[in-house]
Write an enzyme that holds these catalytic residues in place. Sequence first.
Site, PDB file in Angstrom:
ATOM      1  N   GLU A 155       0.820  -1.213   0.000  1.00  0.00           N
ATOM      2  CA  GLU A 155       0.000   0.000   0.000  1.00  0.00           C
ATOM      3  C   GLU A 155       0.854   1.262   0.000  1.00  0.00           C
ATOM      4  O   GLU A 155       0.497   2.254  -0.611  1.00  0.00           O
ATOM      5  CB  GLU A 155      -0.965  -0.001   1.188  1.00  0.00           C
ATOM      6  CG  GLU A 155      -2.048  -1.074   1.099  1.00  0.00           C
ATOM      7  CD  GLU A 155      -2.911  -0.929  -0.152  1.00  0.00           C
ATOM      8  OE1 GLU A 155      -2.976   0.170  -0.730  1.00  0.00           O
ATOM      9  OE2 GLU A 155      -3.512  -1.940  -0.577  1.00  0.00           O
ATOM     10  N   ASP A 194      -8.287   6.000  -2.288  1.00  0.00           N
ATOM     11  CA  ASP A 194      -7.185   6.565  -3.073  1.00  0.00           C
ATOM     12  C   ASP A 194      -7.800   7.401  -4.205  1.00  0.00           C
ATOM     13  O   ASP A 194      -9.020   7.596  -4.255  1.00  0.00           O
ATOM     14  CB  ASP A 194      -6.273   5.448  -3.602  1.00  0.00           C
ATOM     15  CG  ASP A 194      -6.950   4.583  -4.656  1.00  0.00           C
ATOM     16  OD1 ASP A 194      -8.175   4.735  -4.884  1.00  0.00           O
ATOM     17  OD2 ASP A 194      -6.252   3.750  -5.277  1.00  0.00           O
ATOM     18  N   TYR A 218      -5.280   6.832   4.253  1.00  0.00           N
ATOM     19  CA  TYR A 218      -5.474   5.835   3.200  1.00  0.00           C
ATOM     20  C   TYR A 218      -4.796   4.512   3.557  1.00  0.00           C
ATOM     21  O   TYR A 218      -5.418   3.440   3.524  1.00  0.00           O
ATOM     22  CB  TYR A 218      -4.958   6.334   1.836  1.00  0.00           C
ATOM     23  CG  TYR A 218      -4.885   5.172   0.896  1.00  0.00           C
ATOM     24  CD1 TYR A 218      -6.052   4.627   0.363  1.00  0.00           C
ATOM     25  CD2 TYR A 218      -3.676   4.515   0.636  1.00  0.00           C
ATOM     26  CE1 TYR A 218      -6.023   3.492  -0.420  1.00  0.00           C
ATOM     27  CE2 TYR A 218      -3.632   3.379  -0.143  1.00  0.00           C
ATOM     28  CZ  TYR A 218      -4.806   2.871  -0.662  1.00  0.00           C
ATOM     29  OH  TYR A 218      -4.786   1.728  -1.413  1.00  0.00           O
TER      30      TYR A 218
END
Length: 348
Positions: free
Chosen positions: A35, A136, A118
Amino acid sequence: MSSELSDSLTIWYRENRRDLAFRRTRDPYAILVAEVLLQRTRIASGLPYFERFMARFPTVADLAAASEEEVLKAWEGLGFYGRARNLRRAAKAVMRDHGGRIPGTFSGLRGLPGIGDYTAGAVASIAFGEAVPAIDGNAARVLARVFRLGGDFTRGEGRRRLMAIASSLVPAMEPGTHNQALMELGSTVCRPKAPRCPACPVHSLCGAFAEGRPEAYPERREQKPVPIVRVAFALAEREGRVLLVRRPADGLLAGLWALPGGEVPPQESETTVLRKALRGIGVKARLGGAIGTVRHTFSHRQWTGHVLRAHVPAMARLPEGAIWAGPKDLRRLPLVPLHRRVLEQSRL
Ligand code: SF4
C-alpha cells in the site's frame, strides 16, 4: 443504495480483478509494504519493486533492522523517497512499541509514523477486516461520479463529505474486498478519461452516467505549471572513482547519493554554485565544459541544467557525507537516478 452498490462492486471484482502478487497474501506486513509502495506509482512499474522489496526485507523485523541506505537502495528509481523512510520508521515503531506485530486497527495503524488515513484504512480493512474506508485517487473518482460530488474534495468540507459517503458504503462483511473493488473499478473502468460506463457494474446507480456527463466529475482543478529551476552538477573522476555527496536528510531526494552541485539561484552562475559545492567538501578542482544536460520533472518543480567536468589534481580527503565511489560503491549505494544515468553514459 449502499448495499446494492457494494454488492454489485464485490461481485464484479471477484470476476474481474487482476491477479497481483500483493493480493495473494493476508500478511499485514506485505499489505502495508504494497500500500505504501504503490501509492503514486503505476501498478505495472511498482510490482517488480514490491517483489524485490519483499525478497530483500521479508519481515517487519528485517525492515526495522535495515539501514536507511539499504532501504533507499531498494527504492531507487521509484521516486517519492519519503515513503521509503516512513516505511522504515513505521517498522521500527512496530518492533519497539507493538512487540513486532503490525497493529490490527485503523487507529493503531494511524499511530505509526508516516502512515496516513489511506494506508491505515487499506491495511485495517484488507488484512484485519475492519469496516473502514480506503480512498485513493481512483476510489475518489468513482464516488465523485456516482454521487455527483462537485467542488474540491481533497481537503476541508469537501473531503469530510467524501469520507462520510465512503464510510457509509463500507460493508461489515468483507470490507477489504469492497475497498479493493472500488479502487480497481476506478483504475480499470472508471478511468479519468473515457470511462467505460456500459461495462460498469454500477452504471444503473451512477449520477454522472444518468446525467450523461461522467467526465464532468471530479471537477478539474486548474493545474499550475511547475516552476523551472536551473541546476548544475560536477562530474569529478580520479583513478576510476567518482566524487559523490550524500544529499541532506530532508527535502528533495533526501538521503540519496548525488554528484556535487544542486539548484542554481537566479543571480548566480552554474560555475559559482559548483565551486562552492566542491569547496564545501574540501575539493580543489578546475571546472571544464558541460558534458551533458539534465532535465527531470518532479511533482512540484522541473530541474534543467548541465553536468560539468571537474578536473581534480589529487584525491582530497573527504568529510563525512562525501566519498570517492568505486564500482562496488556505485552498485551498493542509493543514487539519484538521473545521476546514475549520467554515470552510465560516462561508462563508470
Ligand atoms: Fe464511472 Fe461510468 Fe461507472 Fe459511473 S457508470 S462509476 S462514470 S464508469
